[in-house]
Scaffold this motif. Structure first.
Motif, PDB file in Angstrom:
ATOM      1  N   GLN A 102     -37.412   3.468   4.506  1.00  0.00           N
ATOM      2  CA  GLN A 102     -36.970   4.870   4.432  1.00  0.00           C
ATOM      3  C   GLN A 102     -35.796   4.988   3.445  1.00  0.00           C
ATOM      4  N   ASP A 103     -34.899   4.018   3.527  1.00  0.00           N
ATOM      5  CA  ASP A 103     -33.707   4.011   2.670  1.00  0.00           C
ATOM      6  C   ASP A 103     -34.110   3.901   1.192  1.00  0.00           C
ATOM      7  N   ILE A 104     -35.102   3.060   0.915  1.00  0.00           N
ATOM      8  CA  ILE A 104     -35.569   2.893  -0.477  1.00  0.00           C
ATOM      9  C   ILE A 104     -36.243   4.184  -0.960  1.00  0.00           C
TER      10      ILE A 104
ATOM     11  N   GLY B  43     -20.365   9.998   0.339  1.00  0.00           N
ATOM     12  CA  GLY B  43     -19.134   9.784   1.095  1.00  0.00           C
ATOM     13  C   GLY B  43     -19.396   9.877   2.583  1.00  0.00           C
ATOM     14  N   ASP B  44     -18.371   9.579   3.359  1.00  0.00           N
ATOM     15  CA  ASP B  44     -18.450   9.647   4.823  1.00  0.00           C
ATOM     16  C   ASP B  44     -17.388  10.616   5.322  1.00  0.00           C
ATOM     17  N   LYS B  45     -17.652  11.224   6.469  1.00  0.00           N
ATOM     18  CA  LYS B  45     -16.679  12.180   7.019  1.00  0.00           C
ATOM     19  C   LYS B  45     -15.422  11.429   7.476  1.00  0.00           C
TER      20      LYS B  45
ATOM     21  N   ASP C 238     -26.860   4.504   8.044  1.00  0.00           N
ATOM     22  CA  ASP C 238     -27.447   5.722   8.640  1.00  0.00           C
ATOM     23  C   ASP C 238     -28.974   5.737   8.560  1.00  0.00           C
ATOM     24  N   ALA C 239     -29.545   4.885   7.724  1.00  0.00           N
ATOM     25  CA  ALA C 239     -30.990   4.967   7.471  1.00  0.00           C
ATOM     26  C   ALA C 239     -31.770   4.441   8.674  1.00  0.00           C
ATOM     27  N   SER C 240     -32.933   5.066   8.913  1.00  0.00           N
ATOM     28  CA  SER C 240     -33.726   4.640  10.077  1.00  0.00           C
ATOM     29  C   SER C 240     -34.404   3.293   9.813  1.00  0.00           C
TER      30      SER C 240
ATOM     31  N   VAL D 260     -13.428   3.464 -10.889  1.00  0.00           N
ATOM     32  CA  VAL D 260     -12.242   3.849 -10.104  1.00  0.00           C
ATOM     33  C   VAL D 260     -12.714   4.615  -8.879  1.00  0.00           C
ATOM     34  N   THR D 261     -12.379   4.124  -7.698  1.00  0.00           N
ATOM     35  CA  THR D 261     -12.917   4.715  -6.468  1.00  0.00           C
ATOM     36  C   THR D 261     -12.244   6.060  -6.143  1.00  0.00           C
ATOM     37  N   TYR D 262     -12.837   6.742  -5.173  1.00  0.00           N
ATOM     38  CA  TYR D 262     -12.424   8.090  -4.770  1.00  0.00           C
ATOM     39  C   TYR D 262     -12.072   7.999  -3.300  1.00  0.00           C
TER      40      TYR D 262
ATOM     41  N   ILE E  94     -17.602  -6.537 -10.232  1.00  0.00           N
ATOM     42  CA  ILE E  94     -16.759  -7.235  -9.249  1.00  0.00           C
ATOM     43  C   ILE E  94     -15.815  -6.243  -8.587  1.00  0.00           C
ATOM     44  N   TYR E  95     -15.809  -6.251  -7.255  1.00  0.00           N
ATOM     45  CA  TYR E  95     -14.840  -5.452  -6.497  1.00  0.00           C
ATOM     46  C   TYR E  95     -13.507  -6.181  -6.579  1.00  0.00           C
ATOM     47  N   SER E  96     -12.623  -5.701  -7.472  1.00  0.00           N
ATOM     48  CA  SER E  96     -11.395  -6.477  -7.753  1.00  0.00           C
ATOM     49  C   SER E  96     -10.321  -6.280  -6.692  1.00  0.00           C
TER      50      SER E  96
ATOM     51  N   TYR F  48     -26.685  15.214   0.588  1.00  0.00           N
ATOM     52  CA  TYR F  48     -26.871  13.821   0.159  1.00  0.00           C
ATOM     53  C   TYR F  48     -26.344  13.650  -1.262  1.00  0.00           C
ATOM     54  N   ALA F  49     -26.153  12.396  -1.646  1.00  0.00           N
ATOM     55  CA  ALA F  49     -25.682  12.124  -3.013  1.00  0.00           C
ATOM     56  C   ALA F  49     -26.650  12.715  -4.038  1.00  0.00           C
ATOM     57  N   SER F  50     -27.949  12.739  -3.699  1.00  0.00           N
ATOM     58  CA  SER F  50     -28.930  13.270  -4.668  1.00  0.00           C
ATOM     59  C   SER F  50     -28.657  14.739  -4.989  1.00  0.00           C
TER      60      SER F  50
ATOM     61  N   LEU G 219     -19.867   7.973 -10.750  1.00  0.00           N
ATOM     62  CA  LEU G 219     -20.676   7.401  -9.672  1.00  0.00           C
ATOM     63  C   LEU G 219     -20.753   8.473  -8.590  1.00  0.00           C
ATOM     64  N   ALA G 220     -21.927   9.070  -8.458  1.00  0.00           N
ATOM     65  CA  ALA G 220     -22.112  10.219  -7.557  1.00  0.00           C
ATOM     66  C   ALA G 220     -22.432   9.727  -6.147  1.00  0.00           C
ATOM     67  N   LEU G 221     -21.559  10.089  -5.205  1.00  0.00           N
ATOM     68  CA  LEU G 221     -21.669   9.564  -3.839  1.00  0.00           C
ATOM     69  C   LEU G 221     -21.647  10.680  -2.807  1.00  0.00           C
TER      70      LEU G 221
HETATM   71  P1  FAD Z   1     -26.698   8.853   0.016  1.00  0.00           P
HETATM   72  O1  FAD Z   1     -27.373   8.298  -1.176  1.00  0.00           O
HETATM   73  O2  FAD Z   1     -26.731  10.329   0.200  1.00  0.00           O
HETATM   74  O3  FAD Z   1     -27.309   8.149   1.308  1.00  0.00           O
HETATM   75  C1  FAD Z   1     -26.702   8.333   2.573  1.00  0.00           C
HETATM   76  C2  FAD Z   1     -27.744   8.209   3.674  1.00  0.00           C
HETATM   77  O4  FAD Z   1     -28.630   9.336   3.610  1.00  0.00           O
HETATM   78  C3  FAD Z   1     -28.640   6.970   3.537  1.00  0.00           C
HETATM   79  O5  FAD Z   1     -28.916   6.511   4.819  1.00  0.00           O
HETATM   80  C4  FAD Z   1     -29.894   7.511   2.863  1.00  0.00           C
HETATM   81  O6  FAD Z   1     -31.039   6.741   3.190  1.00  0.00           O
HETATM   82  C5  FAD Z   1     -29.972   8.924   3.426  1.00  0.00           C
HETATM   83  N1  FAD Z   1     -30.585   9.881   2.487  1.00  0.00           N
HETATM   84  C6  FAD Z   1     -30.302  10.011   1.157  1.00  0.00           C
HETATM   85  N2  FAD Z   1     -31.047  11.011   0.626  1.00  0.00           N
HETATM   86  C7  FAD Z   1     -31.801  11.523   1.625  1.00  0.00           C
HETATM   87  C8  FAD Z   1     -32.764  12.574   1.718  1.00  0.00           C
HETATM   88  N3  FAD Z   1     -33.080  13.310   0.642  1.00  0.00           N
HETATM   89  N4  FAD Z   1     -33.335  12.808   2.927  1.00  0.00           N
HETATM   90  C9  FAD Z   1     -33.003  12.090   4.020  1.00  0.00           C
HETATM   91  N5  FAD Z   1     -32.085  11.090   3.996  1.00  0.00           N
HETATM   92  C10 FAD Z   1     -31.500  10.798   2.825  1.00  0.00           C
HETATM   93  N6  FAD Z   1     -17.099   6.054  -0.572  1.00  0.00           N
HETATM   94  C11 FAD Z   1     -16.009   6.795  -0.912  1.00  0.00           C
HETATM   95  O7  FAD Z   1     -15.545   7.620  -0.107  1.00  0.00           O
HETATM   96  N7  FAD Z   1     -15.405   6.643  -2.145  1.00  0.00           N
HETATM   97  C12 FAD Z   1     -15.862   5.764  -3.077  1.00  0.00           C
HETATM   98  O8  FAD Z   1     -15.293   5.659  -4.167  1.00  0.00           O
HETATM   99  C13 FAD Z   1     -17.017   4.983  -2.758  1.00  0.00           C
HETATM  100  N8  FAD Z   1     -17.548   4.117  -3.654  1.00  0.00           N
HETATM  101  C14 FAD Z   1     -18.691   3.425  -3.353  1.00  0.00           C
HETATM  102  C15 FAD Z   1     -19.255   2.572  -4.310  1.00  0.00           C
HETATM  103  C16 FAD Z   1     -20.398   1.827  -4.025  1.00  0.00           C
HETATM  104  C17 FAD Z   1     -20.992   0.949  -5.099  1.00  0.00           C
HETATM  105  C18 FAD Z   1     -20.982   1.923  -2.734  1.00  0.00           C
HETATM  106  C19 FAD Z   1     -22.185   1.089  -2.397  1.00  0.00           C
HETATM  107  C20 FAD Z   1     -20.435   2.771  -1.771  1.00  0.00           C
HETATM  108  C21 FAD Z   1     -19.298   3.538  -2.065  1.00  0.00           C
HETATM  109  N9  FAD Z   1     -18.730   4.414  -1.133  1.00  0.00           N
HETATM  110  C22 FAD Z   1     -17.613   5.154  -1.459  1.00  0.00           C
HETATM  111  C23 FAD Z   1     -19.283   4.525   0.237  1.00  0.00           C
HETATM  112  C24 FAD Z   1     -20.323   5.675   0.368  1.00  0.00           C
HETATM  113  O9  FAD Z   1     -19.711   6.924   0.164  1.00  0.00           O
HETATM  114  C25 FAD Z   1     -20.920   5.592   1.770  1.00  0.00           C
HETATM  115  O10 FAD Z   1     -21.651   4.397   1.919  1.00  0.00           O
HETATM  116  C26 FAD Z   1     -21.755   6.783   2.243  1.00  0.00           C
HETATM  117  O11 FAD Z   1     -22.061   6.580   3.617  1.00  0.00           O
HETATM  118  C27 FAD Z   1     -23.090   6.963   1.537  1.00  0.00           C
HETATM  119  O12 FAD Z   1     -22.954   7.394   0.263  1.00  0.00           O
HETATM  120  P2  FAD Z   1     -24.229   7.421  -0.721  1.00  0.00           P
HETATM  121  O13 FAD Z   1     -23.792   8.071  -1.951  1.00  0.00           O
HETATM  122  O14 FAD Z   1     -24.842   6.084  -0.800  1.00  0.00           O
HETATM  123  O15 FAD Z   1     -25.171   8.425   0.119  1.00  0.00           O
END
Ligand code: FAD
Length: 289
Positions: A157-159, A108-110, A151-153, A47-49, A267-269, A124-126, A104-106
């Motif tokens: 780097q993203d991996i 998010g975007d501003k 956002d990744a360069s 369930v999305t946020y 599946i994204y329903s 970051y999500a981490s 699902l720890a995310l």
């Molecule tokens: P991160 O994992 O933090 O990554 C974001 C950027 O930061 C990447 O470019 C990464 O390379 C970089 N980065 C990460 N860690 C580091 C570090 N330690 N140092 C430097 N750079 C770093 N958005 C919503 O608002 N609600 C939702 O419910 C939602 N669901 C989603 C479900 C899925 C399966 C996916 C793929 C995306 C979803 N999103 C959702 C979108 C998501 O919030 C955005 O794509 C957001 O821009 C990135 O979130 P992330 O958790 O992937 O970020």
């Protein structure tokens, strides 16, 4: 049930994502649409946020409701953009009390409406993964991007950043949509080479309405292969034809993934029970109950 267990229990899992009602939308009709998807009894549902936490109560209400009414395990999405340590701990407590065991720890975007610097307590999500881990009791997943996060360069780097997220405590990853399976296979290889060993679950988006091409694909920046572009161009004005062609395209993507050894499919329903029912029916001989 913890998703780490769900993913191990069946030889192939099929899961569906739904979205909750927005604060200003009709709660009951959106909830009903999500519940209609739950009625198909997938192995789990996410369930999305809403952007910046705009649906936090509704996300939890729908996740809790699906578990209670349909017995389907749910995973609630949670973002940390604009969040404080205190607001995240409150969210975790509410989830725990509601019996939701998966997040699902995310990052998010501003969102446009959010003022000021949105990444203060969490960057970051981490960072969010670490916080949830510290709180304890949840199975945690994260997002990943086969075509690279915007956002990744660069992809490598993203991996590397993704590996940090997994090391922080992600037990599985769900991908952004993709429409060419070779992009996913290449990503899997790169993730494995970087030492990422958790399950990577492909997210499949059925394109069944002309408006999705603009809204979903252009916003996500995903590449549209020529074969799918031809379908969306040819059937843009024919609802039934695009629905049928989109369902078949997504079904073929899934069949190819399973044939190549992928055992978990998400599946994204878009809260469309008819679309996921048709896809599930197309796979009835491949994914058995
Ligand atoms: P991160 O994992 O933090 O990554 C974001 C950027 O930061 C990447 O470019 C990464 O390379 C970089 N980065 C990460 N860690 C580091 C570090 N330690 N140092 C430097 N750079 C770093 N958005 C919503 O608002 N609600 C939702 O419910 C939602 N669901 C989603 C479900 C899925 C399966 C996916 C793929 C995306 C979803 N999103 C959702 C979108 C998501 O919030 C955005 O794509 C957001 O821009 C990135 O979130 P992330 O958790 O992937 O970020």
């Amino acid at each position: 049930m913890k998703l780490s267990k769900v993913l191990k229990e069946k030889s192939i899992t099929l899961s569906f994502e739904v979205f909750p009602p927005k604060a200003d939308s009709a709660f009951e009709s959106v909830k009903q649409a999500a519940y209609d998807v739950a009625e198909l009894k997938p192995d789990y549902m996410s369930v999305t946020y809403g952007a910046g936490g705009s649906t936090s109560d509704n996300t939890l209400a729908i996740a809790e409701g699906i578990q209670k009414e349909y017995g389907v395990t749910t995973i609630a999405h949670l973002t940390c953009v604009g969040a404080t340590k205190e607001s995240i701990r409150n969210s975790l407590l509410n989830m725990k009390n509601a019996g939701v065991e998966n997040i699902l720890a995310l990052r998010g975007d501003k969102p446009k409406w959010m003022d000021g610097e949105p990444f203060t307590d969490y960057h970051y999500a981490s960072d969010l993964v670490e916080e949830i881990k510290k709180f304890g009791g949840f199975c945690i997943g994260g997002a990943c991007y086969p075509e690279g996060h915007p956002d990744a360069s660069g992809k490598s780097q993203d991996i590397e950043n993704l590996k940090k997220k997994v090391d922080a405590g992600c037990e599985f990853l769900t991908t952004q949509m993709f429409f060419d399976n070779n992009i996913f296979y290449d990503f899997l290889n790169r993730a494995e080479s970087a030492g990422i060993k958790v399950p990577v679950i492909p997210g499949i988006m059925p394109i069944t309405r002309a408006s999705q091409v603009d809204n979903v694909i252009r916003l996500s920046g995903c590449r549209l292969p020529e074969s799918l572009k031809n379908i969306t161009d040819r059937f843009a004005d024919d609802k039934d034809a695009l629905l049928q062609a989109g369902v078949i395209y997504a079904s073929q993507q899934i069949i190819d993934l399973i044939a190549n050894g992928i055992t978990n499919i998400h599946i994204y329903s878009m809260n469309n029970a008819e679309v996921v029912r048709r896809i599930r029916d197309n796979l009835s001989g491949i994914i058995k109950e």
